[in-house]
Scaffold this motif. Sequence first.
Motif, PDB file in Angstrom:
ATOM      1  N   ARG B  85       0.812  -1.237   0.000  1.00 22.09           N
ATOM      2  CA  ARG B  85       0.000   0.000   0.000  1.00 22.09           C
ATOM      3  C   ARG B  85       0.834   1.270   0.000  1.00 22.09           C
ATOM      4  NH1 ARG B  85      -2.991  -2.850   4.380  1.00 22.09           N
ATOM      5  NH2 ARG B  85      -3.976  -4.479   3.173  1.00 22.09           N
ATOM      6  N   ARG B  86       1.742   1.371   0.925  1.00 25.92           N
ATOM      7  CA  ARG B  86       2.649   2.518   0.962  1.00 25.92           C
ATOM      8  C   ARG B  86       1.934   3.847   0.879  1.00 25.92           C
ATOM      9  NH1 ARG B  86       7.496   0.323  -2.816  1.00 25.92           N
ATOM     10  NH2 ARG B  86       8.486   2.271  -2.235  1.00 25.92           N
ATOM     11  N   ILE B  87       0.895   4.001   1.675  1.00 24.52           N
ATOM     12  CA  ILE B  87       0.305   5.331   1.749  1.00 24.52           C
ATOM     13  C   ILE B  87       1.227   6.201   2.593  1.00 24.52           C
ATOM     14  CG2 ILE B  87      -2.056   4.489   1.521  1.00 24.52           C
ATOM     15  CD1 ILE B  87      -2.275   5.051   4.554  1.00 24.52           C
ATOM     16  N   LYS B 132      -2.071   7.235   8.960  1.00 25.90           N
ATOM     17  CA  LYS B 132      -1.710   6.210   9.935  1.00 25.90           C
ATOM     18  C   LYS B 132      -2.886   5.832  10.826  1.00 25.90           C
ATOM     19  CE  LYS B 132       0.579   9.715  12.733  1.00 25.90           C
ATOM     20  NZ  LYS B 132       1.907  10.175  13.062  1.00 25.90           N
ATOM     21  N   HIS B 133      -3.918   6.667  10.843  1.00 23.65           N
ATOM     22  CA  HIS B 133      -5.053   6.354  11.693  1.00 23.65           C
ATOM     23  C   HIS B 133      -6.181   5.682  10.919  1.00 23.65           C
ATOM     24  CE1 HIS B 133      -3.598   9.729  14.545  1.00 23.65           C
ATOM     25  NE2 HIS B 133      -2.903   8.630  14.655  1.00 23.65           N
ATOM     26  N   MET B 134      -5.832   4.916   9.906  1.00 28.62           N
ATOM     27  CA  MET B 134      -6.865   4.265   9.117  1.00 28.62           C
ATOM     28  C   MET B 134      -6.678   2.763   9.172  1.00 28.62           C
ATOM     29  SD  MET B 134      -6.748   6.848   5.922  1.00 28.62           S
ATOM     30  CE  MET B 134      -8.184   6.212   5.105  1.00 28.62           C
ATOM     31  N   SER B 135      -7.792   2.057   9.025  1.00 25.76           N
ATOM     32  CA  SER B 135      -7.713   0.600   9.053  1.00 25.76           C
ATOM     33  C   SER B 135      -7.102   0.098   7.752  1.00 25.76           C
ATOM     34  CB  SER B 135      -9.106   0.010   9.226  1.00 25.76           C
ATOM     35  OG  SER B 135      -9.815   0.150   8.018  1.00 25.76           O
ATOM     36  N   GLY B 136      -6.751  -1.178   7.745  1.00 25.63           N
ATOM     37  CA  GLY B 136      -6.116  -1.755   6.562  1.00 25.63           C
ATOM     38  C   GLY B 136      -6.977  -1.614   5.319  1.00 25.63           C
ATOM     39  N   GLU B 138      -9.333   0.627   4.710  1.00 29.62           N
ATOM     40  CA  GLU B 138      -9.380   2.028   4.287  1.00 29.62           C
ATOM     41  C   GLU B 138      -8.084   2.442   3.596  1.00 29.62           C
ATOM     42  OE1 GLU B 138     -12.362   3.843   7.703  1.00 29.62           O
ATOM     43  OE2 GLU B 138     -10.239   3.630   8.118  1.00 29.62           O
ATOM     44  N   GLU B 162      -4.797  -8.995  -0.241  1.00 31.46           N
ATOM     45  CA  GLU B 162      -3.886  -9.508   0.780  1.00 31.46           C
ATOM     46  C   GLU B 162      -4.061  -8.756   2.106  1.00 31.46           C
ATOM     47  OE1 GLU B 162      -1.489 -11.860   0.933  1.00 31.46           O
ATOM     48  OE2 GLU B 162      -0.468 -11.197   2.747  1.00 31.46           O
ATOM     49  N   GLY B 163      -4.284  -9.516   3.153  1.00 32.13           N
ATOM     50  CA  GLY B 163      -4.284  -8.942   4.489  1.00 32.13           C
ATOM     51  C   GLY B 163      -5.468  -8.067   4.837  1.00 32.13           C
ATOM     52  N   ALA B 165      -9.794  -7.845   5.476  1.00 33.08           N
ATOM     53  CA  ALA B 165     -10.882  -8.713   5.890  1.00 33.08           C
ATOM     54  C   ALA B 165     -11.648  -9.205   4.674  1.00 33.08           C
ATOM     55  CB  ALA B 165     -11.815  -7.940   6.816  1.00 33.08           C
TER      56      ALA B 165
END
Lengths: 256, 233, 618
Positions: B85-87, B132-136, B138, B162-163, B165
């Motif tokens: 992802r590398r956001i 950094k305050h977002m779920s995988g 999102e 990948e990874g 839900a």
Amino acid sequence: MSEILRVENLRKSYDGFLAVNGVSFAVAKGELKALIGPNGAGKSTCFNMLMGQLKPSAGEVYLDGQRITGKRPREIWRRGVGRTFQITGTYQSMSVIENVQMALMSHHKRIFSIAPRAWKLYRDEAMGFLDTVSMADQADRPCSVLAYGDLKRLELAIALCHRPRLLLMDEPTAGMAPSARIELMQLVADIVRDQGVSVLFTEHDMDVVFAHAHHIMVLNRGELIADGSATEVRNNPQVQEVYLGGGTLFKEDANA
Amino acid sequence: MLSVERIHSYYGKAHILNDLSFEVRRGEVVALLGRNGAGKSTTMKSVMQLLRPRQGQVTFQGRDLVGEPAFRVAKCGIGYVPEDRRIFTDLTVLENLEVGRQPRREDAPFWTQEQLFEIFPNLYERRANRGKHMSGGEQQMLTIARTLMGNPALLLLDEPSEGIAPVIVEQMAETIKTLKEEGLTVMISEQNLHFARAVADRAIIIEGGEKKFDGSFAELEAHPEIRDAYLSV
Amino acid sequence: MAFFFAQFLTGLANAAALFLVASGLSLIFGVTRIVNFAHGSFYMLGAFIGVVLMDLLPGHVGFWGAILLTGLAVGLIGALVEMVVLRPIYRAPELFQLVATFGVILVIQDLALMIWGAEDRLGPRAPGLRGVWRIFGEPVPKYDIVLIAITPVILFALWYLIARTRLGVLVRAATQDREMVGALGVNQAWLFTGVFALGSALAGLGGALQLPKGGADLLMDFNIIGAVFVVVVIGGMGSLPGAFIASVLISVLNVFGVTYLPQSTLVLMYVVMAVVLIVRPYGLLGREEVAGEHGQVGAPETPIRPYGPKGMALVAVLLALLALLPVFAEPFVLTLVVDMVVFALFAASLHFILGSGGLVSFGHAAFFGGGAYAAALLVYHTGTPMELAFLFAPLAAGLLALGIGWFCIRLTGVYFAMLTLAFSQLVWSLAFQWRSVTRGDDGLVNIWPAEWLSGDITYYYFALAFGIGGILVLRHVIHAPFGYALRAGRDSPRQAEATGIDVKRVQFAAFALAGAMAGLAGGIFVFSKGSVFPTELEIAKSFDALIVVFLGGVKTLAGGVVGAGFMTVVEDWLVRLEYWRLLLGLVIIAVVILMPEGIVGTLRTLWRRIRHSDEEAV
């Protein structure tokens, strides 16, 4: 007292963001327990708090009845908790056996000795641990050339050196080929059975989780939404909604 | 549209891609399948020139890409969504999108921020939040939206399921179908055959950096031995 | 009260240049992750170019125009340096980049000497701002008030640029993940060049703006870089407001220091820094930095082994040669070999913490010079016998390392590097300013060995025994459990901690041992020269050791020793030339780009390639 680990109301917030929000659970002695949940649900944060890499904002952690909340990783290690990492942490500049010897030097409290030659110390003992994880034939290879699955097994050997009572494994099979995953988890299951070690692990591969875990916990947005047997968790409607989904895209058939 | 011809890619001494060739045609969704370590991500990176193939050709809309810096590949119209992802975790959602913004292209669908918020309503709600305050899930949405801000003609999606839900994976499948309807060409790499079958028109299977299968999912169904040999189902 | 206020205003005005240089350094670091040691050189260039342009351009417009043009010119020079020197090595570990920027310092020093000569230049006064204004009755130079007004404007402009513009968003994104920014279609090479140019321009502006208060001279580069590091460390790496607050703090303190404690001006800021760091280890407004890679490019390190029979034989032959040397060699050769041994031990002690420990120390000279000074002070003030004083050198340096290490070991990466440098500057300023004890830059002289050791040949054996003995001790420790634990803490701190190794304590002990060994080298040095000067504590001395370790090869155990031998010979030859710094700087830059594994590393790679045919699986 059949619990090895008890966690009470554990919380962690990063500048206002609640990563882990009041998590409580227990791991029984001799149990192989899984912690699953979507990425960002707080699994790694939880793990890092158990192992002392992170200090909890609130809550308590007890190891065999003793409070270990907020203690440093090496203090928790000293009391009998071993861990393996999601991204392996091995000593790249050493050979395979030296990695294990290093852990044994720490186990035997020889870190600060400057007289002996380190590579001669505890070689036989280290070989024994390598044998446990079937790595003895690679003992003298440099760690930097190992395949990923072998690194994971090496890490397991390192974690066993201090004869832990509890093993924390963060995504033990991530990045491994499917056949190697089954092999590794079988190895872990054997260790649980033979040595009476308890294991708590996180995992993304549902095949691994449902095939090996005695109990499963599901974490979502920092909260525990389920804790029970494989069947209970699979049939839990909330778990299906936030994590497992309708099952249409989930390769569950493999282990049914 | 994209043609990869006999490329060989290496990580240091490790020979990852071995004489790999394939094509992606305009308007289709292609799934690159294979196990972990089969070379899927390396293929994506080799197209993007984040890893330069030592031999072979990568041609996109008639232009040879090998040796170009990654930013120029992006400017040619290839959008890349990396596996991890590398956001930009220190930047807000809006700022993340801003980094991806590129001028409109003739040969590709054009996306405005508003349109993307319609496709990914969660992002709108969290537009002022830091990454950094977002779920995988999102984060996965954000990384796709960020790449779409560059108005690519071809989208490379590395392991989108990948990874995250399973329930988000289902949403993701819908999203990819929407993108296809908008006229985008998509190449996804996947381990999850079910997901791939749900979104893609064609499958390419690689193993050990070599192509083992290239055809429709119907053909793949007809040859279960291929599936058993190269995929972890 | 009025006097206080005027003093305070002077401090604020002095903060302008410091802030400009520090903000440029911070900005460049934020995006490129490079600590640009040459930043002081850009400041110096700004001053010289400013003087030239102000001479050429008359009047109000000319003065301010000259300042802006200077910023532009230095920005262009910065861009050139970035493109030629740094672009090829962005993927290399941080030590590489630091060594390369140090090469740039040397090149710029000699170029400045060539172009502008060795004489100091006085800065012209700002037209129309020559006099003073009276504030509460106290005279305050008009130019000071202008500077005080300009600084917040620049701070605000920079903040706006970073926080509010697309460029700022891209810069912040690149700070986090350069490659991804590129994959999204942004030409990050130009982004880097742009940021580097902007940062350099800020330093150049700083140099030009301070001209009416100071001037231009060839020592400006090193003089400001210590203060800039202090500012950046206090303020927090990468924080512009932090840099501003810290610049003001340091400058104001400095002004009051000059008035009330004139003997301690240099020391004062380091004391402040130490206090801040005890409370906030990452500075006032800084955040924890993740340490970069410590090593060197090339193949990963292989497991270490003590030398086999062949290696042992080679070492024995070398030692025998050294032992027999006095029989046939001229005295000056013996002196050269003593220098070599001293340097080799000094470098080996740095290599010990840098190579095995991954601790990139920029202030190792503090322990070398510290040991030398410790012994010399004892002899000079108390007439202590040489044998005792000599033993005191490693002891004192070891204690000093314990003190400095207590602050530094808590930090990692560039913070660690800059803090060690700042502390070594503290030690240097003590030696330089505490004249009643150290005699300042007159140095301590007549520090000769005891009678029985005073012959050239006797002292040669003495130096050989202790120098090589020290190196062997270090080597032995590397192969012992302690050395393994040190490497374990470097390879994977989290694994080490998770298996019971107290990484920080191991590093602390190693730092002290390295300090003691550097002190031993200092002890051998001082009695061989008979004197010691503050130059032995300078930044340049620390860098000598770093470069030697780097030249030799970080990933090889022999790197430090071989590099030292090579460097002693090369330097002995180079310093006969007028512009030797220029040459040395170019050599360093060339090695960084062309031979990144160092001498030993490159030889080893070549050797492997030659033997490749009969060596398969490994």
